[in-house]
Write a protein that holds these residues in place. Structure first.
Motif, PDB file in Angstrom:
ATOM      1  N   ILE A 104      14.180   8.957 -20.446  1.00 40.64           N
ATOM      2  CA  ILE A 104      14.259   9.037 -18.989  1.00 40.64           C
ATOM      3  C   ILE A 104      15.073   7.853 -18.499  1.00 40.64           C
ATOM      4  CG2 ILE A 104      12.970   9.152 -16.822  1.00 40.64           C
ATOM      5  CD1 ILE A 104      10.533  10.064 -18.449  1.00 40.64           C
ATOM      6  N   LEU A 105      16.104   8.121 -17.711  1.00 36.71           N
ATOM      7  CA  LEU A 105      16.975   7.078 -17.164  1.00 36.71           C
ATOM      8  C   LEU A 105      16.920   7.140 -15.649  1.00 36.71           C
ATOM      9  CD1 LEU A 105      19.252   4.922 -17.431  1.00 36.71           C
ATOM     10  CD2 LEU A 105      20.879   6.832 -17.485  1.00 36.71           C
ATOM     11  N   ASN A 106      16.646   5.992 -15.021  1.00 35.69           N
ATOM     12  CA  ASN A 106      16.653   5.939 -13.570  1.00 35.69           C
ATOM     13  C   ASN A 106      17.218   4.593 -13.118  1.00 35.69           C
ATOM     14  OD1 ASN A 106      16.344   6.930 -11.009  1.00 35.69           O
ATOM     15  ND2 ASN A 106      14.140   7.261 -11.157  1.00 35.69           N
ATOM     16  N   LEU A 107      17.796   4.551 -11.938  1.00 34.57           N
ATOM     17  CA  LEU A 107      18.459   3.343 -11.460  1.00 34.57           C
ATOM     18  C   LEU A 107      18.499   3.322  -9.950  1.00 34.57           C
ATOM     19  CD1 LEU A 107      22.250   3.853 -11.493  1.00 34.57           C
ATOM     20  CD2 LEU A 107      20.829   5.437 -12.792  1.00 34.57           C
ATOM     21  N   THR A 108      18.723   2.137  -9.425  1.00 31.42           N
ATOM     22  CA  THR A 108      18.786   1.960  -7.987  1.00 31.42           C
ATOM     23  C   THR A 108      19.635   0.732  -7.660  1.00 31.42           C
ATOM     24  OG1 THR A 108      17.480   1.645  -5.968  1.00 31.42           O
ATOM     25  CG2 THR A 108      16.671   0.575  -7.947  1.00 31.42           C
ATOM     26  N   ALA A 109      20.291   0.760  -6.520  1.00 32.91           N
ATOM     27  CA  ALA A 109      21.001  -0.402  -6.005  1.00 32.91           C
ATOM     28  C   ALA A 109      20.131  -1.209  -5.058  1.00 32.91           C
ATOM     29  CB  ALA A 109      22.293   0.035  -5.303  1.00 32.91           C
ATOM     30  N   ASP A 110      18.954  -0.685  -4.720  1.00 32.76           N
ATOM     31  CA  ASP A 110      18.047  -1.341  -3.773  1.00 32.76           C
ATOM     32  C   ASP A 110      16.616  -1.187  -4.265  1.00 32.76           C
ATOM     33  OD1 ASP A 110      16.722  -2.429  -1.660  1.00 32.76           O
ATOM     34  OD2 ASP A 110      17.567  -1.121  -0.126  1.00 32.76           O
ATOM     35  N   PRO A 111      16.190  -2.045  -5.214  1.00 31.99           N
ATOM     36  CA  PRO A 111      14.862  -1.875  -5.813  1.00 31.99           C
ATOM     37  C   PRO A 111      13.711  -2.100  -4.850  1.00 31.99           C
ATOM     38  CG  PRO A 111      15.881  -3.923  -6.538  1.00 31.99           C
ATOM     39  CD  PRO A 111      16.932  -3.173  -5.784  1.00 31.99           C
ATOM     40  N   GLU A 112      13.959  -2.753  -3.718  1.00 33.94           N
ATOM     41  CA  GLU A 112      12.863  -2.993  -2.776  1.00 33.94           C
ATOM     42  C   GLU A 112      12.518  -1.730  -1.989  1.00 33.94           C
ATOM     43  OE1 GLU A 112      13.530  -6.344  -0.310  1.00 33.94           O
ATOM     44  OE2 GLU A 112      13.653  -7.774  -1.985  1.00 33.94           O
ATOM     45  N   THR A 113      13.536  -1.022  -1.520  1.00 34.37           N
ATOM     46  CA  THR A 113      13.266   0.188  -0.736  1.00 34.37           C
ATOM     47  C   THR A 113      13.299   1.458  -1.577  1.00 34.37           C
ATOM     48  OG1 THR A 113      15.608   0.388  -0.130  1.00 34.37           O
ATOM     49  CG2 THR A 113      14.196  -0.879   1.349  1.00 34.37           C
ATOM     50  N   ALA A 114      13.941   1.401  -2.739  1.00 33.10           N
ATOM     51  CA  ALA A 114      14.010   2.575  -3.625  1.00 33.10           C
ATOM     52  C   ALA A 114      13.700   2.148  -5.058  1.00 33.10           C
ATOM     53  CB  ALA A 114      15.392   3.222  -3.547  1.00 33.10           C
ATOM     54  N   PRO A 115      12.466   1.749  -5.347  1.00 31.71           N
ATOM     55  CA  PRO A 115      12.112   1.269  -6.693  1.00 31.71           C
ATOM     56  C   PRO A 115      12.126   2.397  -7.717  1.00 31.71           C
ATOM     57  CG  PRO A 115      10.154   1.466  -5.341  1.00 31.71           C
ATOM     58  CD  PRO A 115      11.312   1.731  -4.427  1.00 31.71           C
ATOM     59  N   VAL A 116      12.459   2.042  -8.957  1.00 35.93           N
ATOM     60  CA  VAL A 116      12.471   3.038 -10.036  1.00 35.93           C
ATOM     61  C   VAL A 116      11.553   2.649 -11.192  1.00 35.93           C
ATOM     62  CG1 VAL A 116      14.797   3.831  -9.492  1.00 35.93           C
ATOM     63  CG2 VAL A 116      14.494   1.962 -11.134  1.00 35.93           C
ATOM     64  N   SER A 117      10.935   1.474 -11.121  1.00 39.81           N
ATOM     65  CA  SER A 117      10.148   0.981 -12.253  1.00 39.81           C
ATOM     66  C   SER A 117       8.911   1.832 -12.529  1.00 39.81           C
ATOM     67  CB  SER A 117       9.729  -0.468 -12.013  1.00 39.81           C
ATOM     68  OG  SER A 117       8.933  -0.574 -10.845  1.00 39.81           O
ATOM     69  N   GLN A 118       8.443   2.592 -11.540  1.00 45.41           N
ATOM     70  CA  GLN A 118       7.243   3.409 -11.713  1.00 45.41           C
ATOM     71  C   GLN A 118       7.574   4.890 -11.940  1.00 45.41           C
ATOM     72  OE1 GLN A 118       4.079   2.102 -11.918  1.00 45.41           O
ATOM     73  NE2 GLN A 118       5.259   0.201 -11.975  1.00 45.41           N
ATOM     74  N   THR A 119       8.805   5.166 -12.365  1.00 44.55           N
ATOM     75  CA  THR A 119       9.224   6.556 -12.553  1.00 44.55           C
ATOM     76  C   THR A 119       8.300   7.311 -13.507  1.00 44.55           C
ATOM     77  OG1 THR A 119      11.539   6.044 -12.092  1.00 44.55           O
ATOM     78  CG2 THR A 119      11.092   8.063 -13.314  1.00 44.55           C
ATOM     79  N   LEU A 120       8.020   6.735 -14.680  1.00 44.08           N
ATOM     80  CA  LEU A 120       7.172   7.422 -15.656  1.00 44.08           C
ATOM     81  C   LEU A 120       5.758   7.598 -15.117  1.00 44.08           C
ATOM     82  CD1 LEU A 120       6.810   8.676 -18.437  1.00 44.08           C
ATOM     83  CD2 LEU A 120       6.341   6.384 -19.342  1.00 44.08           C
ATOM     84  N   THR A 121       5.222   6.572 -14.455  1.00 42.82           N
ATOM     85  CA  THR A 121       3.884   6.687 -13.873  1.00 42.82           C
ATOM     86  C   THR A 121       3.846   7.780 -12.813  1.00 42.82           C
ATOM     87  OG1 THR A 121       3.469   4.342 -14.274  1.00 42.82           O
ATOM     88  CG2 THR A 121       2.077   5.437 -12.644  1.00 42.82           C
ATOM     89  N   ARG A 122       4.871   7.823 -11.989  1.00 41.40           N
ATOM     90  CA  ARG A 122       4.942   8.844 -10.937  1.00 41.40           C
ATOM     91  C   ARG A 122       4.982  10.242 -11.539  1.00 41.40           C
ATOM     92  NH1 ARG A 122       9.605  11.065  -9.048  1.00 41.40           N
ATOM     93  NH2 ARG A 122      10.879   9.317  -9.835  1.00 41.40           N
ATOM     94  N   LEU A 123       5.803  10.434 -12.569  1.00 43.54           N
ATOM     95  CA  LEU A 123       5.898  11.737 -13.210  1.00 43.54           C
ATOM     96  C   LEU A 123       4.582  12.115 -13.885  1.00 43.54           C
ATOM     97  CD1 LEU A 123       9.460  11.411 -14.777  1.00 43.54           C
ATOM     98  CD2 LEU A 123       8.799  12.847 -12.843  1.00 43.54           C
ATOM     99  N   GLY A 124       3.903  11.117 -14.468  1.00 40.55           N
ATOM    100  CA  GLY A 124       2.624  11.384 -15.112  1.00 40.55           C
ATOM    101  C   GLY A 124       1.567  11.833 -14.127  1.00 40.55           C
ATOM    102  N   LYS A 125       1.516  11.225 -12.949  1.00 38.85           N
ATOM    103  CA  LYS A 125       0.535  11.619 -11.936  1.00 38.85           C
ATOM    104  C   LYS A 125       0.767  13.045 -11.465  1.00 38.85           C
ATOM    105  CE  LYS A 125      -0.438   6.986 -10.156  1.00 38.85           C
ATOM    106  NZ  LYS A 125      -0.333   6.083  -8.971  1.00 38.85           N
ATOM    107  N   ILE A 126       2.029  13.473 -11.460  1.00 39.24           N
ATOM    108  CA  ILE A 126       2.344  14.826 -11.004  1.00 39.24           C
ATOM    109  C   ILE A 126       2.106  15.867 -12.095  1.00 39.24           C
ATOM    110  CG2 ILE A 126       4.198  16.336 -10.168  1.00 39.24           C
ATOM    111  CD1 ILE A 126       5.476  13.822  -8.932  1.00 39.24           C
ATOM    112  N   HIS A 127       2.576  15.560 -13.316  1.00 41.48           N
ATOM    113  CA  HIS A 127       2.637  16.588 -14.350  1.00 41.48           C
ATOM    114  C   HIS A 127       1.574  16.447 -15.448  1.00 41.48           C
ATOM    115  CE1 HIS A 127       6.355  17.925 -12.554  1.00 41.48           C
ATOM    116  NE2 HIS A 127       6.883  16.728 -12.679  1.00 41.48           N
ATOM    117  N   ASP A 128       1.005  15.255 -15.624  1.00 42.19           N
ATOM    118  CA  ASP A 128       0.003  15.069 -16.680  1.00 42.19           C
ATOM    119  C   ASP A 128      -1.032  14.043 -16.236  1.00 42.19           C
ATOM    120  OD1 ASP A 128      -1.212  15.434 -19.137  1.00 42.19           O
ATOM    121  OD2 ASP A 128       0.118  14.065 -20.210  1.00 42.19           O
TER     122      ASP A 128
END
Length: 223
Positions: free
Chosen positions: A182-206
């Protein structure tokens, strides 16, 4: 007596320059996938995949590289299939094993997914890294974190059964039958963070498992 054509003059035997052969190889051409927020230019061959991704409407970009290792077997019959459903699929043979890669620009997850599957156990083997002068850290062995001045990027390397290793700069997976990146990125980590991408996907799908199962996430998002 009628003179026969020489080897060099025969129209079916005219040799092409090496550079021309590379130009005519479709697997070397780049293709672009997009999500609502990201644009990703992909160059995909049997030995190497590079993904140069950027937030849309931004000049900041990051390049993520995957070196596909084949051991003693030479890959053959590599082909990139036409883009379909925001995804690029490629296949090739490694000995008697068929490997299938799918690169997906997920519209719902707003991230880039690279799924690799072999039809026999064990031959999935690759090394991943960010190509950048900015500092890169490895967290929990399975996550590459790039903290740049202009862009932040995260990559999760998730085998379905085995484990990964790292050398402080790259993550390597060897001897697996299926894996997900899984690859994710942002130019503005404060308003558009990506560090919790896997956690977010896990809460939705597993939601019943921590960490979530990569196979469950892929089954929910695959094209």
């Amino acid at each position: 007596m009628k003179r026969l054509p020489t080897r060099s003059s025969h129209p079916l035997r005219t040799a092409l320059p090496v550079a021309a052969l590379f130009i005519l190889t479709p697997s070397l051409s780049s293709q672009t996938l997009t999500t609502p927020r990201l644009s990703c230019e992909i160059t995909n061959t049997a030995a190497l995949t590079t993904l140069t991704a950027r937030p849309r409407n931004s000049e900041a970009a990051v390049t993520f590289r995957i070196d596909w290792l084949s051991g003693n077997d030479l890959p053959s019959r590599f082909q990139n299939l036409p883009i379909k459903n925001h995804s690029l699929t490629s296949t090739h043979l490694l000995g008697k094993t068929t490997l299938t890669r799918t690169i997906l620009a997920s519209q719902t997850a707003d991230a880039i997914f690279i799924h690799i599957r072999a039809d026999q156990p064990g031959p999935v083997h690759f090394t991943t890294r960010f190509i950048s002068e900015d500092p890169v850290e490895i967290h929990d062995r399975r996550q590459l974190i790039l903290s740049g001045k202009k862009i932040h990027a995260h990559a999760w390397v998730l085998p379905f059964e085995s484990d990964v290793s790292d050398d402080g700069k790259t993550i390597t997976l060897a001897g697996e039958g299926e894996a997900l990146i899984i690859l994710n990125l942002t130019a503005d980590p404060e308003t558009a963070p990506v560090s919790q991408t896997l956690t977010r996907l896990g809460k939705i799908h597993d939601p019943a498992h921590t960490p979530p199962g990569p196979h469950v996430i892929w089954q929910a998002l695959k094209p």
